[in-house]
Design a protein around this motif. Structure first.
Motif, PDB file in Angstrom:
ATOM      1  N   LEU A  27       0.838  -1.202   0.000  1.00  0.00           N
ATOM      2  CA  LEU A  27       0.000   0.000   0.000  1.00  0.00           C
ATOM      3  C   LEU A  27       0.869   1.246   0.000  1.00  0.00           C
ATOM      4  CD1 LEU A  27      -2.650  -0.981   2.719  1.00  0.00           C
ATOM      5  CD2 LEU A  27      -2.730  -1.410   0.249  1.00  0.00           C
ATOM      6  N   ILE A  28       0.416   2.267  -0.706  1.00  0.00           N
ATOM      7  CA  ILE A  28       1.090   3.557  -0.699  1.00  0.00           C
ATOM      8  C   ILE A  28       0.035   4.654  -0.747  1.00  0.00           C
ATOM      9  CG2 ILE A  28       1.422   3.350  -3.199  1.00  0.00           C
ATOM     10  CD1 ILE A  28       3.613   5.396  -0.751  1.00  0.00           C
ATOM     11  N   ILE A  65       2.014   7.276 -10.378  1.00  0.00           N
ATOM     12  CA  ILE A  65       0.846   6.391 -10.475  1.00  0.00           C
ATOM     13  C   ILE A  65       1.081   5.342 -11.561  1.00  0.00           C
ATOM     14  CG2 ILE A  65      -1.576   6.284 -11.174  1.00  0.00           C
ATOM     15  CD1 ILE A  65      -1.276   7.233  -8.325  1.00  0.00           C
ATOM     16  N   LYS A  66       1.652   5.734 -12.709  1.00  0.00           N
ATOM     17  CA  LYS A  66       1.951   4.796 -13.800  1.00  0.00           C
ATOM     18  C   LYS A  66       2.838   3.658 -13.312  1.00  0.00           C
ATOM     19  CE  LYS A  66       4.583   4.560 -18.165  1.00  0.00           C
ATOM     20  NZ  LYS A  66       5.489   3.489 -17.679  1.00  0.00           N
ATOM     21  N   GLU A  67       3.938   3.986 -12.653  1.00  0.00           N
ATOM     22  CA  GLU A  67       4.878   2.959 -12.212  1.00  0.00           C
ATOM     23  C   GLU A  67       4.262   2.066 -11.140  1.00  0.00           C
ATOM     24  OE1 GLU A  67       8.455   4.941 -11.082  1.00  0.00           O
ATOM     25  OE2 GLU A  67       8.965   5.515 -13.141  1.00  0.00           O
ATOM     26  N   MET A  68       3.490   2.664 -10.231  1.00  0.00           N
ATOM     27  CA  MET A  68       2.810   1.862  -9.208  1.00  0.00           C
ATOM     28  C   MET A  68       1.845   0.884  -9.854  1.00  0.00           C
ATOM     29  SD  MET A  68      -0.415   1.565  -7.700  1.00  0.00           S
ATOM     30  CE  MET A  68      -1.117   3.103  -8.293  1.00  0.00           C
ATOM     31  N   ALA A  69       1.034   1.355 -10.837  1.00  0.00           N
ATOM     32  CA  ALA A  69       0.006   0.526 -11.453  1.00  0.00           C
ATOM     33  C   ALA A  69       0.598  -0.556 -12.357  1.00  0.00           C
ATOM     34  CB  ALA A  69      -0.951   1.401 -12.250  1.00  0.00           C
ATOM     35  N   GLU A  70       1.751  -0.267 -12.973  1.00  0.00           N
ATOM     36  CA  GLU A  70       2.338  -1.228 -13.907  1.00  0.00           C
ATOM     37  C   GLU A  70       3.289  -2.218 -13.251  1.00  0.00           C
ATOM     38  OE1 GLU A  70       2.326   1.670 -17.887  1.00  0.00           O
ATOM     39  OE2 GLU A  70       4.206   0.810 -17.134  1.00  0.00           O
ATOM     40  N   THR A  71       4.008  -1.778 -12.222  1.00  0.00           N
ATOM     41  CA  THR A  71       5.042  -2.654 -11.645  1.00  0.00           C
ATOM     42  C   THR A  71       4.949  -2.801 -10.130  1.00  0.00           C
ATOM     43  OG1 THR A  71       6.662  -0.872 -11.261  1.00  0.00           O
ATOM     44  CG2 THR A  71       6.604  -1.868 -13.474  1.00  0.00           C
ATOM     45  N   THR A  89       8.625   4.075  -5.571  1.00  0.00           N
ATOM     46  CA  THR A  89       9.707   5.065  -5.446  1.00  0.00           C
ATOM     47  C   THR A  89       9.312   6.438  -5.994  1.00  0.00           C
ATOM     48  OG1 THR A  89      11.354   3.311  -5.639  1.00  0.00           O
ATOM     49  CG2 THR A  89      12.111   5.575  -5.977  1.00  0.00           C
ATOM     50  N   THR A  90       8.855   6.481  -7.221  1.00  0.00           N
ATOM     51  CA  THR A  90       8.514   7.772  -7.839  1.00  0.00           C
ATOM     52  C   THR A  90       7.287   8.382  -7.178  1.00  0.00           C
ATOM     53  OG1 THR A  90       9.459   7.073  -9.955  1.00  0.00           O
ATOM     54  CG2 THR A  90       7.947   8.951  -9.999  1.00  0.00           C
ATOM     55  N   LEU A  91       6.320   7.545  -6.837  1.00  0.00           N
ATOM     56  CA  LEU A  91       5.104   8.071  -6.207  1.00  0.00           C
ATOM     57  C   LEU A  91       5.426   8.666  -4.839  1.00  0.00           C
ATOM     58  CD1 LEU A  91       2.118   8.538  -6.465  1.00  0.00           C
ATOM     59  CD2 LEU A  91       1.700   6.221  -5.618  1.00  0.00           C
ATOM     60  N   SER A 128       8.219  10.104  -4.085  1.00  0.00           N
ATOM     61  CA  SER A 128       8.847  11.402  -4.387  1.00  0.00           C
ATOM     62  C   SER A 128       7.786  12.449  -4.709  1.00  0.00           C
ATOM     63  CB  SER A 128       9.814  11.261  -5.569  1.00  0.00           C
ATOM     64  OG  SER A 128      10.905  10.430  -5.232  1.00  0.00           O
ATOM     65  N   GLU A 129       6.750  12.055  -5.436  1.00  0.00           N
ATOM     66  CA  GLU A 129       5.667  12.994  -5.761  1.00  0.00           C
ATOM     67  C   GLU A 129       4.916  13.419  -4.502  1.00  0.00           C
ATOM     68  OE1 GLU A 129       4.808  11.242 -10.278  1.00  0.00           O
ATOM     69  OE2 GLU A 129       3.344  10.920  -8.665  1.00  0.00           O
ATOM     70  N   ILE A 130       4.700  12.475  -3.594  1.00  0.00           N
ATOM     71  CA  ILE A 130       4.020  12.812  -2.337  1.00  0.00           C
ATOM     72  C   ILE A 130       4.895  13.735  -1.502  1.00  0.00           C
ATOM     73  CG2 ILE A 130       3.126  11.882  -0.169  1.00  0.00           C
ATOM     74  CD1 ILE A 130       2.348   9.347  -1.711  1.00  0.00           C
ATOM     75  N   GLU A 131       6.200  13.475  -1.494  1.00  0.00           N
ATOM     76  CA  GLU A 131       7.116  14.347  -0.738  1.00  0.00           C
ATOM     77  C   GLU A 131       7.078  15.774  -1.268  1.00  0.00           C
ATOM     78  OE1 GLU A 131      10.752  12.179  -1.160  1.00  0.00           O
ATOM     79  OE2 GLU A 131      10.463  11.064   0.726  1.00  0.00           O
ATOM     80  N   GLN A 132       6.938  15.925  -2.576  1.00  0.00           N
ATOM     81  CA  GLN A 132       6.812  17.266  -3.151  1.00  0.00           C
ATOM     82  C   GLN A 132       5.524  17.943  -2.672  1.00  0.00           C
ATOM     83  OE1 GLN A 132       7.234  17.083  -7.428  1.00  0.00           O
ATOM     84  NE2 GLN A 132       9.118  15.883  -7.299  1.00  0.00           N
ATOM     85  N   MET A 133       4.445  17.165  -2.559  1.00  0.00           N
ATOM     86  CA  MET A 133       3.187  17.720  -2.056  1.00  0.00           C
ATOM     87  C   MET A 133       3.310  18.079  -0.573  1.00  0.00           C
ATOM     88  SD  MET A 133       0.113  15.635  -3.992  1.00  0.00           S
ATOM     89  CE  MET A 133       0.822  14.007  -4.113  1.00  0.00           C
TER      90      MET A 133
END
Length: 336
Positions: free
Chosen positions: A164-165, A186-192, A196-198, A200-205
């Motif tokens: 979960l993330i 979201i793309k990387e989470m849904a595909e693999t 990691t990237t998600l 980073s996106e949350i940290e930016q928020m």
């Protein structure tokens, strides 16, 4: 005339007059309330409040047993009643704190009497406690219901969910949104299943103050194993969003989006939400084990309503997320 008879008559007249004067002075008025706390229709009352009712004259203590009751829609409040004879004040002291942002009714019995046995007319008052503003701590349990029985069409042998993330966030912030293009995270989470990237996106928020806490579990969910994680949440960021990859799949994921845990001035004790199934719009595969077939350009995120997850246009639930408020237990070591 006999002087002794005159004297007796005069004394009798004086005694009768005195008795009549006493009857004239006797209090025949009912006691009345001169002040009450909380006042009727008041709001923002503290949870540890004591109910105080002040009368305009001395009361008969024998008439004051259980004369004040306090109740809300959740039931009667247990407490004790005290009387201060110097200030003519009856106090009701609850044994436990009241609940946040709740309407209470104070009922004052009509059995209350003054020292002349005059009764009061029954009275009632309404007040509301203050809203909750302190942070809360929750436990969320993801219960996976995805199985061969619930989704028989092409059910994969290694069916599971990624870790979960998610995040806690403000009311006008989203982790993703149906009808919009997926972020790279979201793309990387849904595909693999990669987070990691998600993250980073949350940290930016978080840096922008639109999100506050990251929620993340390391384990994957295999039916019927539950995944449990704990998180803190504050009134400034009162919503929760969580996602997880449906695995294996081209680009499908489950989510709860913008779950509200603060309602009517207080944190909820429990809330259960059925997860929804989405296609991230980044891969064009049609089956659980399709080879990678990137969608270029991306198409907007959409709810899944087709096979193999759907039957007749309906996707049976793949699971639920149950949010339960918990208490932090802080243990302090005592040094002798």
């Amino acid at each position: 005339m006999n002087n002794s008879r005159v004297l007796i008559v005069l004394i009798s007249f004086v005694l009768v007059t005195a008795c009549n004067d006493s009857d004239m002075d006797r209090d025949i008025l009912s006691p009345s309330i001169s002040e009450a706390f909380p006042a009727d229709q008041s709001t923002g009352i503290a949870l540890d409040a004591t109910i105080s009712v002040v009368f305009d004259e001395e009361l008969d203590p024998s008439s004051l047993k259980n004369v004040i009751t306090l109740a809300s829609s959740n039931g009667v409040v247990i407490g004790k009643t005290e009387y201060d004879s110097e200030t003519f004040t009856i106090r009701f002291i609850p044994f436990e704190n009241l609940e946040y942002y709740t309407v209470y009714r104070v009922n004052i019995s009509n059995t209350i009497r003054d020292v002349y046995q005059n009764k009061i007319g029954g009275e009632s008052l309404l007040f509301m406690t203050l809203p909750e503003t302190e942070p809360a701590r929750y436990e969320v349990t993801f219960s996976n219901t995805w199985s061969q029985k619930t989704h028989p069409k092409d059910f994969p042998a290694n069916a599971h969910f990624s870790g979960l993330i998610g995040m806690t966030h403000t009311i006008d912030t989203v982790l993703f949104r149906e009808g919009r293009l997926a972020s790279i995270g979201i793309k990387e989470m849904a595909e693999t299943g990669s987070k990691t990237t998600l993250i980073s996106e949350i940290e930016q928020m978080i840096t922008a103050d639109s999100a506050q806490y990251i929620l993340s579990s390391d384990s994957t969910s295999m039916y019927p194993v539950d995944v449990v994680l704990e998180f803190d949440i504050e009134l400034s960021h009162p919503k929760v969003s969580i996602v997880s990859m449906i695995a294996p799949s081209p680009d499908w994921f489950i989510a709860v989006e913008g779950v509200e845990l603060y309602e009517d001035g207080k944190w909820l004790s429990n809330k259960t939400v059925t997860v929804k199934s989405y296609d991230s719009g980044t891969d064009s595969g049609l089956t659980f084990t399709s080879v990678n077939e990137a969608t270029n350009p991306f198409v907007p995120i959409a709810k899944i309503n087709e096979a193999p997850l759907a039957t007749g246009g309906i996707v049976p639930p793949l699971g639920t997320m149950k949010f339960k408020r918990i208490e932090k237990l802080e243990l302090e070591n005592e040094i002798d």
